[in-house]
Design a protein around this motif. Structure first.
Motif, PDB file in Angstrom:
ATOM      1  N   PHE A  67     -34.309  -7.723  60.860  1.00 23.43           N
ATOM      2  CA  PHE A  67     -35.514  -8.192  61.561  1.00 23.43           C
ATOM      3  C   PHE A  67     -36.301  -7.027  62.146  1.00 23.43           C
ATOM      4  CE2 PHE A  67     -33.155 -12.390  62.181  1.00 23.43           C
ATOM      5  CZ  PHE A  67     -33.891 -13.040  61.197  1.00 23.43           C
ATOM      6  N   PHE A  68     -35.608  -6.016  62.639  1.00 22.22           N
ATOM      7  CA  PHE A  68     -36.290  -4.821  63.153  1.00 22.22           C
ATOM      8  C   PHE A  68     -37.145  -4.201  62.049  1.00 22.22           C
ATOM      9  CE2 PHE A  68     -35.936  -0.064  63.479  1.00 22.22           C
ATOM     10  CZ  PHE A  68     -36.879   0.105  64.473  1.00 22.22           C
ATOM     11  N   ASN A  69     -36.556  -4.030  60.867  1.00 29.82           N
ATOM     12  CA  ASN A  69     -37.298  -3.440  59.748  1.00 29.82           C
ATOM     13  C   ASN A  69     -38.508  -4.294  59.366  1.00 29.82           C
ATOM     14  OD1 ASN A  69     -35.608  -1.200  59.413  1.00 29.82           O
ATOM     15  ND2 ASN A  69     -34.199  -2.314  58.105  1.00 29.82           N
ATOM     16  N   ARG A  70     -38.288  -5.606  59.268  1.00 30.54           N
ATOM     17  CA  ARG A  70     -39.351  -6.488  58.770  1.00 30.54           C
ATOM     18  C   ARG A  70     -40.470  -6.684  59.797  1.00 30.54           C
ATOM     19  NH1 ARG A  70     -36.075 -11.495  56.806  1.00 30.54           N
ATOM     20  NH2 ARG A  70     -38.035 -12.221  55.959  1.00 30.54           N
ATOM     21  N   ILE A  71     -40.104  -6.804  61.067  1.00 29.41           N
ATOM     22  CA  ILE A  71     -41.127  -7.020  62.099  1.00 29.41           C
ATOM     23  C   ILE A  71     -41.934  -5.747  62.326  1.00 29.41           C
ATOM     24  CG2 ILE A  71     -41.485  -7.581  64.545  1.00 29.41           C
ATOM     25  CD1 ILE A  71     -39.052  -9.550  64.195  1.00 29.41           C
ATOM     26  N   ASN A  72     -41.276  -4.611  62.155  1.00 27.73           N
ATOM     27  CA  ASN A  72     -41.980  -3.330  62.188  1.00 27.73           C
ATOM     28  C   ASN A  72     -43.080  -3.294  61.130  1.00 27.73           C
ATOM     29  OD1 ASN A  72     -42.177  -0.700  63.221  1.00 27.73           O
ATOM     30  ND2 ASN A  72     -39.968  -0.542  63.268  1.00 27.73           N
ATOM     31  N   LEU A  73     -42.748  -3.758  59.941  1.00 26.04           N
ATOM     32  CA  LEU A  73     -43.721  -3.794  58.851  1.00 26.04           C
ATOM     33  C   LEU A  73     -44.865  -4.753  59.163  1.00 26.04           C
ATOM     34  CD1 LEU A  73     -41.403  -3.803  55.694  1.00 26.04           C
ATOM     35  CD2 LEU A  73     -43.009  -2.024  56.349  1.00 26.04           C
ATOM     36  N   TYR A  98     -46.507  -9.299  78.947  1.00 25.05           N
ATOM     37  CA  TYR A  98     -45.201  -8.643  78.828  1.00 25.05           C
ATOM     38  C   TYR A  98     -45.287  -7.239  79.401  1.00 25.05           C
ATOM     39  CZ  TYR A  98     -44.470 -12.497  75.585  1.00 25.05           C
ATOM     40  OH  TYR A  98     -44.374 -13.752  75.024  1.00 25.05           O
ATOM     41  N   ARG A  99     -44.409  -6.947  80.332  1.00 27.44           N
ATOM     42  CA  ARG A  99     -44.386  -5.609  80.945  1.00 27.44           C
ATOM     43  C   ARG A  99     -43.171  -4.846  80.443  1.00 27.44           C
ATOM     44  NH1 ARG A  99     -46.870  -6.299  86.995  1.00 27.44           N
ATOM     45  NH2 ARG A  99     -48.721  -7.428  86.295  1.00 27.44           N
ATOM     46  N   TRP A 100     -43.323  -3.553  80.342  1.00 25.12           N
ATOM     47  CA  TRP A 100     -42.234  -2.731  79.795  1.00 25.12           C
ATOM     48  C   TRP A 100     -41.323  -2.200  80.900  1.00 25.12           C
ATOM     49  CZ3 TRP A 100     -39.823  -2.353  75.483  1.00 25.12           C
ATOM     50  CH2 TRP A 100     -38.882  -1.329  75.318  1.00 25.12           C
ATOM     51  N   GLN A 101     -40.019  -2.241  80.617  1.00 20.52           N
ATOM     52  CA  GLN A 101     -39.037  -1.659  81.530  1.00 20.52           C
ATOM     53  C   GLN A 101     -37.922  -1.043  80.690  1.00 20.52           C
ATOM     54  OE1 GLN A 101     -37.203  -4.523  84.166  1.00 20.52           O
ATOM     55  NE2 GLN A 101     -36.485  -2.954  85.576  1.00 20.52           N
ATOM     56  N   ASP A 102     -37.469   0.134  81.075  1.00 14.84           N
ATOM     57  CA  ASP A 102     -36.325   0.748  80.386  1.00 14.84           C
ATOM     58  C   ASP A 102     -35.494   1.533  81.400  1.00 14.84           C
ATOM     59  OD1 ASP A 102     -37.618   3.225  80.782  1.00 14.84           O
ATOM     60  OD2 ASP A 102     -38.633   3.104  78.841  1.00 14.84           O
ATOM     61  N   MET A 118     -45.595  -1.566  72.031  1.00 14.12           N
ATOM     62  CA  MET A 118     -44.954  -1.652  70.699  1.00 14.12           C
ATOM     63  C   MET A 118     -44.254  -0.338  70.346  1.00 14.12           C
ATOM     64  SD  MET A 118     -45.601  -4.707  69.543  1.00 14.12           S
ATOM     65  CE  MET A 118     -46.817  -6.023  69.593  1.00 14.12           C
ATOM     66  N   SER A 119     -44.907   0.765  70.631  1.00 16.36           N
ATOM     67  CA  SER A 119     -44.328   2.064  70.309  1.00 16.36           C
ATOM     68  C   SER A 119     -43.032   2.296  71.089  1.00 16.36           C
ATOM     69  CB  SER A 119     -45.355   3.157  70.615  1.00 16.36           C
ATOM     70  OG  SER A 119     -44.810   4.421  70.312  1.00 16.36           O
ATOM     71  N   LEU A 120     -43.064   1.990  72.386  1.00 11.19           N
ATOM     72  CA  LEU A 120     -41.852   2.144  73.206  1.00 11.19           C
ATOM     73  C   LEU A 120     -40.756   1.190  72.755  1.00 11.19           C
ATOM     74  CD1 LEU A 120     -43.532   2.473  76.722  1.00 11.19           C
ATOM     75  CD2 LEU A 120     -42.141   4.232  75.614  1.00 11.19           C
ATOM     76  N   LEU A 121     -41.168  -0.028  72.400  1.00 11.20           N
ATOM     77  CA  LEU A 121     -40.194  -1.033  71.959  1.00 11.20           C
ATOM     78  C   LEU A 121     -39.481  -0.585  70.687  1.00 11.20           C
ATOM     79  CD1 LEU A 121     -38.845  -3.813  71.929  1.00 11.20           C
ATOM     80  CD2 LEU A 121     -40.897  -4.721  70.807  1.00 11.20           C
ATOM     81  N   MET A 122     -40.256  -0.155  69.693  1.00 14.74           N
ATOM     82  CA  MET A 122     -39.642   0.235  68.411  1.00 14.74           C
ATOM     83  C   MET A 122     -38.756   1.472  68.587  1.00 14.74           C
ATOM     84  SD  MET A 122     -40.587  -2.261  66.673  1.00 14.74           S
ATOM     85  CE  MET A 122     -41.900  -3.458  66.416  1.00 14.74           C
ATOM     86  N   ASP A 123     -39.188   2.409  69.416  1.00 22.64           N
ATOM     87  CA  ASP A 123     -38.354   3.591  69.692  1.00 22.64           C
ATOM     88  C   ASP A 123     -37.048   3.174  70.368  1.00 22.64           C
ATOM     89  OD1 ASP A 123     -40.218   5.301  68.638  1.00 22.64           O
ATOM     90  OD2 ASP A 123     -41.047   5.936  70.570  1.00 22.64           O
ATOM     91  N   TRP A 124     -37.154   2.267  71.329  1.00 12.72           N
ATOM     92  CA  TRP A 124     -35.979   1.818  72.076  1.00 12.72           C
ATOM     93  C   TRP A 124     -34.985   1.098  71.158  1.00 12.72           C
ATOM     94  CZ3 TRP A 124     -34.452  -3.335  73.120  1.00 12.72           C
ATOM     95  CH2 TRP A 124     -33.359  -3.452  73.999  1.00 12.72           C
ATOM     96  N   ASN A 130     -29.069   2.771  66.147  1.00 12.93           N
ATOM     97  CA  ASN A 130     -28.463   3.997  65.614  1.00 12.93           C
ATOM     98  C   ASN A 130     -27.330   4.522  66.490  1.00 12.93           C
ATOM     99  OD1 ASN A 130     -29.945   4.421  63.169  1.00 12.93           O
ATOM    100  ND2 ASN A 130     -31.726   4.910  64.426  1.00 12.93           N
ATOM    101  N   ASN A 131     -27.036   3.806  67.559  1.00 13.56           N
ATOM    102  CA  ASN A 131     -25.963   4.213  68.469  1.00 13.56           C
ATOM    103  C   ASN A 131     -24.646   3.590  67.997  1.00 13.56           C
ATOM    104  OD1 ASN A 131     -24.141   4.563  70.574  1.00 13.56           O
ATOM    105  ND2 ASN A 131     -25.662   4.197  72.176  1.00 13.56           N
ATOM    106  N   GLU A 132     -23.753   4.432  67.501  1.00 12.34           N
ATOM    107  CA  GLU A 132     -22.471   3.951  66.958  1.00 12.34           C
ATOM    108  C   GLU A 132     -21.626   3.233  68.007  1.00 12.34           C
ATOM    109  OE1 GLU A 132     -20.910   4.103  63.929  1.00 12.34           O
ATOM    110  OE2 GLU A 132     -22.645   4.945  62.902  1.00 12.34           O
TER     111      GLU A 132
END
Length: 216
Positions: A67-73, A98-102, A118-124, A130-132
């Motif tokens: 879903f991450f891959n497809r929604i990114n597209l 929607y407000r951003w928090q990390d 969106m940029s912060l979301l996809m990076d997050w 990718n975290n094993e």
């Protein structure tokens, strides 16, 4: 998928590299199984169900990445019309902001423009998958106890991308000839998160009316 959509995907700058599953691993086999069900035209409600004998964590992990891959597209198709000027607030209509928090720069919920959000979301999300320690790729490595909690957070935030795209940019989706593709992806996502109770019902509210027409 239409040719116009493929062309947009190919030139889209915002799209990140796909997270791949290594051939021969359990996750890869599950990914193939999930894709085969979809390609066979299986009813989406059935396609999301946990295959007999499979582990729920593995099944969820495979779908979160997909879903991450497809929604990114999907966001990539409308990103040229989603700017700080056109979308100064990340919202889903007048009632939902929607407000951003990390854990780093934005310790408190912060209003941001849609593209910044969106940029912060996809990076997050990319960091999480990718975290094993959260998404282990080796067969036999156990998932952490917090896995489902992280998966739910990722999926809830990805749902907000659908909300923003449907409410603010659907004309652009239609223009690209991508309506059927986006609708199918949304239905797949919706059936999956409701099958396993992975998104809070109040998160689903902004698209409730549309969902009931499309999915029931």
């Amino acid at each position: 998928m239409s040719m116009a959509l493929k062309q947009v995907f190919n030139k889209d700058r915002t799209f990140r590299p796909k997270r791949k599953f290594d051939p021969g691993t359990q996750r890869f086999e599950l990914h193939k199984k999930a894709q085969a069900s979809l390609n066979a035209g299986l009813d989406l409600k059935q396609a999301v169900q946990l295959p007999h004998g499979e582990d729920l964590n593995d099944w969820v992990a495979v779908h979160v990445v997909d879903f991450f891959n497809r929604i990114n597209l999907i966001y990539g198709t409308i990103s040229d019309s989603c700017t700080d000027q056109t979308c100064p607030v990340m919202s889903g209509g007048p009632k939902y902001e929607y407000r951003w928090q990390d854990e780093h720069k934005y310790k408190r919920p912060t209003p941001l423009s849609a593209p910044k959000y969106m940029s912060l979301l996809m990076d997050w999300i990319e960091v999480q998958i990718n975290n094993e320690n959260i998404f282990p790729t080796n067969v036999g490595t156990p998932f952490p106890k917090t896995f489902m909690q992280v998966a739910k957070k990722i999926l809830s935030r990805l749902f907000r991308v659908f909300v923003h795209v449907y409410i603010h940019h659907f004309d652009r989706v239609r223009q690209m000839g991508a309506e059927a593709h986006v609708n199918t992806c949304y239905k797949h996502f919706y059936y999956f998160v409701t099958e396993f109770n992975l998104t809070d019902h109040k998160e689903l509210e902004p698209l409730k009316e549309m969902t009931s027409q499309m999915c029931h």
